[in-house]
Design a protein around this motif. Structure first.
Motif, PDB file in Angstrom:
ATOM      1  N   ASP A   1      44.414   6.313  51.623  1.00  0.00           N
ATOM      2  CA  ASP A   1      43.864   5.122  52.291  1.00  0.00           C
ATOM      3  C   ASP A   1      42.699   4.541  51.511  1.00  0.00           C
ATOM      4  OD1 ASP A   1      43.727   3.326  54.681  1.00  0.00           O
ATOM      5  OD2 ASP A   1      41.736   4.260  54.834  1.00  0.00           O
ATOM      6  N   SER A   2      41.855   5.411  51.025  1.00  0.00           N
ATOM      7  CA  SER A   2      40.711   4.958  50.220  1.00  0.00           C
ATOM      8  C   SER A   2      41.191   4.291  48.934  1.00  0.00           C
ATOM      9  CB  SER A   2      39.800   6.137  49.894  1.00  0.00           C
ATOM     10  OG  SER A   2      38.739   5.726  49.055  1.00  0.00           O
ATOM     11  N   ALA A   3      42.225   4.884  48.321  1.00  0.00           N
ATOM     12  CA  ALA A   3      42.747   4.331  47.078  1.00  0.00           C
ATOM     13  C   ALA A   3      43.366   2.960  47.320  1.00  0.00           C
ATOM     14  CB  ALA A   3      43.782   5.282  46.478  1.00  0.00           C
ATOM     15  N   ARG A   4      44.095   2.808  48.446  1.00  0.00           N
ATOM     16  CA  ARG A   4      44.712   1.514  48.740  1.00  0.00           C
ATOM     17  C   ARG A   4      43.641   0.426  48.956  1.00  0.00           C
ATOM     18  NH1 ARG A   4      47.959   4.961  52.149  1.00  0.00           N
ATOM     19  NH2 ARG A   4      50.021   5.320  51.195  1.00  0.00           N
ATOM     20  N   ARG A   5      42.552   0.789  49.646  1.00  0.00           N
ATOM     21  CA  ARG A   5      41.478  -0.183  49.871  1.00  0.00           C
ATOM     22  C   ARG A   5      40.814  -0.572  48.538  1.00  0.00           C
ATOM     23  NH1 ARG A   5      37.555   1.946  52.398  1.00  0.00           N
ATOM     24  NH2 ARG A   5      38.327   4.062  52.841  1.00  0.00           N
ATOM     25  N   TRP A   6      40.630   0.372  47.677  1.00  0.00           N
ATOM     26  CA  TRP A   6      40.031   0.102  46.353  1.00  0.00           C
ATOM     27  C   TRP A   6      40.953  -0.808  45.517  1.00  0.00           C
ATOM     28  CZ3 TRP A   6      36.294  -0.986  43.565  1.00  0.00           C
ATOM     29  CH2 TRP A   6      36.204  -0.735  42.191  1.00  0.00           C
ATOM     30  N   LEU A   7      42.266  -0.588  45.586  1.00  0.00           N
ATOM     31  CA  LEU A   7      43.225  -1.420  44.874  1.00  0.00           C
ATOM     32  C   LEU A   7      43.211  -2.844  45.416  1.00  0.00           C
ATOM     33  CD1 LEU A   7      45.530  -1.753  42.845  1.00  0.00           C
ATOM     34  CD2 LEU A   7      47.103  -0.938  44.628  1.00  0.00           C
ATOM     35  N   GLU A   8      43.118  -2.938  46.716  1.00  0.00           N
ATOM     36  CA  GLU A   8      43.071  -4.271  47.323  1.00  0.00           C
ATOM     37  C   GLU A   8      41.859  -5.059  46.844  1.00  0.00           C
ATOM     38  OE1 GLU A   8      43.073  -6.297  51.820  1.00  0.00           O
ATOM     39  OE2 GLU A   8      42.933  -4.114  51.580  1.00  0.00           O
ATOM     40  N   TRP A   9      40.724  -4.381  46.832  1.00  0.00           N
ATOM     41  CA  TRP A   9      39.503  -5.066  46.352  1.00  0.00           C
ATOM     42  C   TRP A   9      39.636  -5.434  44.877  1.00  0.00           C
ATOM     43  CZ3 TRP A   9      36.007  -4.799  42.491  1.00  0.00           C
ATOM     44  CH2 TRP A   9      34.840  -5.554  42.620  1.00  0.00           C
ATOM     45  N   ALA A  10      40.190  -4.533  44.090  1.00  0.00           N
ATOM     46  CA  ALA A  10      40.332  -4.760  42.649  1.00  0.00           C
ATOM     47  C   ALA A  10      41.204  -5.977  42.379  1.00  0.00           C
ATOM     48  CB  ALA A  10      40.907  -3.513  41.985  1.00  0.00           C
ATOM     49  N   ARG A  11      42.328  -6.096  43.085  1.00  0.00           N
ATOM     50  CA  ARG A  11      43.209  -7.244  42.870  1.00  0.00           C
ATOM     51  C   ARG A  11      42.539  -8.561  43.296  1.00  0.00           C
ATOM     52  NH1 ARG A  11      49.011  -4.458  44.480  1.00  0.00           N
ATOM     53  NH2 ARG A  11      49.612  -4.054  42.313  1.00  0.00           N
ATOM     54  N   ALA A  12      41.746  -8.508  44.352  1.00  0.00           N
ATOM     55  CA  ALA A  12      41.002  -9.714  44.748  1.00  0.00           C
ATOM     56  C   ALA A  12      39.996 -10.092  43.678  1.00  0.00           C
ATOM     57  CB  ALA A  12      40.323  -9.475  46.087  1.00  0.00           C
ATOM     58  N   TYR A  13      39.372  -9.083  43.105  1.00  0.00           N
ATOM     59  CA  TYR A  13      38.391  -9.352  42.038  1.00  0.00           C
ATOM     60  C   TYR A  13      39.073  -9.928  40.808  1.00  0.00           C
ATOM     61  CZ  TYR A  13      35.134  -8.624  38.235  1.00  0.00           C
ATOM     62  OH  TYR A  13      34.339  -8.810  37.125  1.00  0.00           O
ATOM     63  N   VAL A  14      40.223  -9.362  40.435  1.00  0.00           N
ATOM     64  CA  VAL A  14      40.957  -9.857  39.261  1.00  0.00           C
ATOM     65  C   VAL A  14      41.320 -11.318  39.452  1.00  0.00           C
ATOM     66  CG1 VAL A  14      43.107  -9.659  37.962  1.00  0.00           C
ATOM     67  CG2 VAL A  14      41.828  -7.601  38.573  1.00  0.00           C
ATOM     68  N   LYS A  15      41.757 -11.645  40.669  1.00  0.00           N
ATOM     69  CA  LYS A  15      42.117 -13.032  40.953  1.00  0.00           C
ATOM     70  C   LYS A  15      40.912 -13.960  40.831  1.00  0.00           C
ATOM     71  CE  LYS A  15      44.371 -15.964  44.393  1.00  0.00           C
ATOM     72  NZ  LYS A  15      45.005 -16.036  45.737  1.00  0.00           N
ATOM     73  N   SER A  16      39.742 -13.442  41.220  1.00  0.00           N
ATOM     74  CA  SER A  16      38.536 -14.276  41.167  1.00  0.00           C
ATOM     75  C   SER A  16      38.061 -14.540  39.747  1.00  0.00           C
ATOM     76  CB  SER A  16      37.420 -13.642  41.998  1.00  0.00           C
ATOM     77  OG  SER A  16      36.941 -12.463  41.359  1.00  0.00           O
ATOM     78  N   VAL A  17      38.334 -13.609  38.827  1.00  0.00           N
ATOM     79  CA  VAL A  17      37.855 -13.777  37.441  1.00  0.00           C
ATOM     80  C   VAL A  17      38.933 -14.300  36.517  1.00  0.00           C
ATOM     81  CG1 VAL A  17      36.093 -11.989  37.704  1.00  0.00           C
ATOM     82  CG2 VAL A  17      38.356 -11.386  36.798  1.00  0.00           C
ATOM     83  N   ASP A  18      40.176 -14.350  36.969  1.00  0.00           N
ATOM     84  CA  ASP A  18      41.271 -14.826  36.126  1.00  0.00           C
ATOM     85  C   ASP A  18      41.233 -16.354  36.076  1.00  0.00           C
ATOM     86  OD1 ASP A  18      43.528 -15.380  34.746  1.00  0.00           O
ATOM     87  OD2 ASP A  18      44.905 -14.316  36.083  1.00  0.00           O
ATOM     88  N   PRO A  19      40.968 -16.954  34.877  1.00  0.00           N
ATOM     89  CA  PRO A  19      40.901 -18.420  34.790  1.00  0.00           C
ATOM     90  C   PRO A  19      42.239 -19.087  35.080  1.00  0.00           C
ATOM     91  CG  PRO A  19      40.870 -17.442  32.606  1.00  0.00           C
ATOM     92  CD  PRO A  19      40.762 -16.312  33.573  1.00  0.00           C
ATOM     93  N   LEU A  20      43.328 -18.352  35.018  1.00  0.00           N
ATOM     94  CA  LEU A  20      44.647 -18.924  35.267  1.00  0.00           C
ATOM     95  C   LEU A  20      45.113 -18.730  36.702  1.00  0.00           C
ATOM     96  CD1 LEU A  20      46.532 -18.000  31.969  1.00  0.00           C
ATOM     97  CD2 LEU A  20      45.322 -20.107  32.554  1.00  0.00           C
ATOM     98  N   SER A  21      44.256 -18.170  37.556  1.00  0.00           N
ATOM     99  CA  SER A  21      44.633 -18.054  38.964  1.00  0.00           C
ATOM    100  C   SER A  21      44.768 -19.438  39.585  1.00  0.00           C
ATOM    101  CB  SER A  21      43.593 -17.226  39.723  1.00  0.00           C
ATOM    102  OG  SER A  21      42.319 -17.853  39.660  1.00  0.00           O
ATOM    103  N   GLU A  22      44.030 -20.393  39.013  1.00  0.00           N
ATOM    104  CA  GLU A  22      44.186 -21.804  39.351  1.00  0.00           C
ATOM    105  C   GLU A  22      44.304 -22.580  38.045  1.00  0.00           C
ATOM    106  OE1 GLU A  22      40.957 -23.099  41.725  1.00  0.00           O
ATOM    107  OE2 GLU A  22      41.444 -21.784  43.427  1.00  0.00           O
ATOM    108  N   LEU A  23      44.861 -23.780  38.091  1.00  0.00           N
ATOM    109  CA  LEU A  23      45.052 -24.567  36.870  1.00  0.00           C
ATOM    110  C   LEU A  23      43.690 -24.998  36.300  1.00  0.00           C
ATOM    111  CD1 LEU A  23      47.258 -25.720  35.052  1.00  0.00           C
ATOM    112  CD2 LEU A  23      47.102 -27.859  36.365  1.00  0.00           C
ATOM    113  N   PRO A  24      43.340 -24.546  35.085  1.00  0.00           N
ATOM    114  CA  PRO A  24      42.046 -24.934  34.498  1.00  0.00           C
ATOM    115  C   PRO A  24      41.994 -26.434  34.231  1.00  0.00           C
ATOM    116  CG  PRO A  24      42.997 -23.039  33.361  1.00  0.00           C
ATOM    117  CD  PRO A  24      44.075 -23.598  34.220  1.00  0.00           C
TER     118      PRO A  24
END
Length: 379
Positions: free
Chosen positions: A325-348
């Motif tokens: 459960d702890s690992a799943r929560r950490w993965l969820e946060w990590a993927r949200a973070y990746v989306k926030s820093v990925d310049p291609l998550s939205e059209l630049p």
């Protein structure tokens, strides 16, 4: 052949010295002739040749080249080479129309147009009248002083007749001197008179006058004395002609400088526009590099998240549920973070740029100042 006369006391006979080649065939003369020919070609094609910041030896060599061209008749027909200062220590060479004002061919012409000289010191030009009343000026014997004032009056009257302005001399002169300023086309030229040999006890020498035109340029004439072929009274036309020639050249030089200034501003503005484009390009390139770096980081983190997810799946059913459960929560946060820093998550979109600073412009200006149309290191 050996000359027997050179053998003495059993000594070895000496060989006759080889005759020296004519000067015109010596290396120095050939090199100077080639330089003079190249100079004439450039002057005909370009009008003016400017040598910026030459050293003393360079100036001397250019003068020798010009003198060589003049002595050997290399100047174009009806034109002459003139040299004047340029930008402080520099030298400017150009072709002027007609023979030199002091050339022999011009003296007879000047002599044919004599300047009237008054017979008495009456009805004087105000500047000459004031000079007459200043006893501290033109300190010389009375007869010589009277002649000097008559010469200056004749010069002033003729200058006014030709439409020029006569004013009090600007430059400070020695008490033994006195003069007037003749202004032509906004340029003032000081003509002064002085006793040539004030300390001489020789009556003939002490009675000599000199007329001088201040600030002679290059090899232009600037001093006149009585000669056997021409008196100072007869030289006034030549002096006024020299003033007119200088005014013509000064006017042309002023126009050239104004044109050069305008051309320099155009070149600077063009260089500045290119520099701004390049500086803005660097801003965009920096933004692009930053986006690429962020994308690479997001891609690495995303790959890690995939590997993390597979590991959770592998351990599902074997690992403790709280740990999973702890690992799943950490993965969820990590993927949200990746989306926030990925310049291609939205059209630049196109990044916003700002006005480049002087420091950002300078590397692209190729020596131009970012502040004004000047080259670096020059006033």
């Amino acid at each position: 052949m050996i000359d027997d006369s050179v053998v003495a006391d059993g000594g070895e006979p000496k060989k006759l010295a080889r005759p020296r080649s004519p000067y015109s065939e010596r290396p120095v003369a050939r090199a100077r002739r080639a330089k003079a020919r190249e100079l004439i070609e450039r002057l005909v094609a370009e009008g003016r040749v400017r040598i910026a910041e030459p050293d003393h030896d360079e100036v001397a060599e250019w003068r020798r080249v010009v003198n060589y061209a003049k002595r050997h008749g290399m100047e174009p027909a009806g034109r002459r080479i003139e040299k004047v200062p340029y930008g402080g220590p520099g030298l400017e060479l150009f072709l002027a129309d007609g023979p030199h004002p002091n050339a022999r061919s011009q003296r007879s012409k000047a002599a044919g147009e004599p300047v009237p000289i008054p017979a008495r010191l009456g009805n004087l030009h105000p500047v000459v009248a004031k000079l007459k009343d200043e006893e501290s000026r033109l300190a010389m014997p009375p007869a010589l002083r009277r002649r000097a004032l008559l010469l200056l009056q004749g010069l002033a009257a003729e200058a006014v007749r030709r439409g020029y302005e006569v004013r009090k001399a600007r430059s400070a002169s020695y008490p033994r001197e006195g003069g007037v300023d003749v202004t032509v086309d906004g340029f003032a030229y000081t003509v002064s008179a002085r006793q040539e040999f004030p300390e001489s006890t020789n009556p003939e020498r002490s009675a000599r006058l000199v007329l001088e035109l201040a600030h002679g340029l290059g090899d232009r004439p600037g001093r006149w004395r009585d000669r056997k072929s021409r008196t100072l009274e007869e030289a006034l036309g030549v002096i006024l002609g020299e003033i007119e020639a200088r005014a013509s050249e000064d006017t042309q030089r002023q126009q050239d400088e104004q044109q050069a200034k305008a051309d320099r501003e155009v070149r600077w503005e063009a260089a500045l526009a290119v520099a701004k484009q390049q500086a803005v390009r660097e801003q965009l390139a920096q933004a692009l590099s930053e986006e690429a770096r962020e994308w690479q980081e997001a891609a690495a983190l995303s790959a890690y998240c995939l590997a993390f997810e597979r590991r959770i799946q592998e351990l599902d059913g074997t690992a403790d549920e709280p740990a999973l459960d702890s690992a799943r929560r950490w993965l969820e946060w990590a993927r949200a973070y990746v989306k926030s820093v990925d310049p291609l998550s939205e059209l630049p979109g196109m990044p916003r740029t700002r006005e480049p600073t002087s420091e950002e412009l300078e590397p692209h200006l190729k020596g131009w100042s970012p502040h004004r149309p000047e080259r670096r290191g020059r006033g």
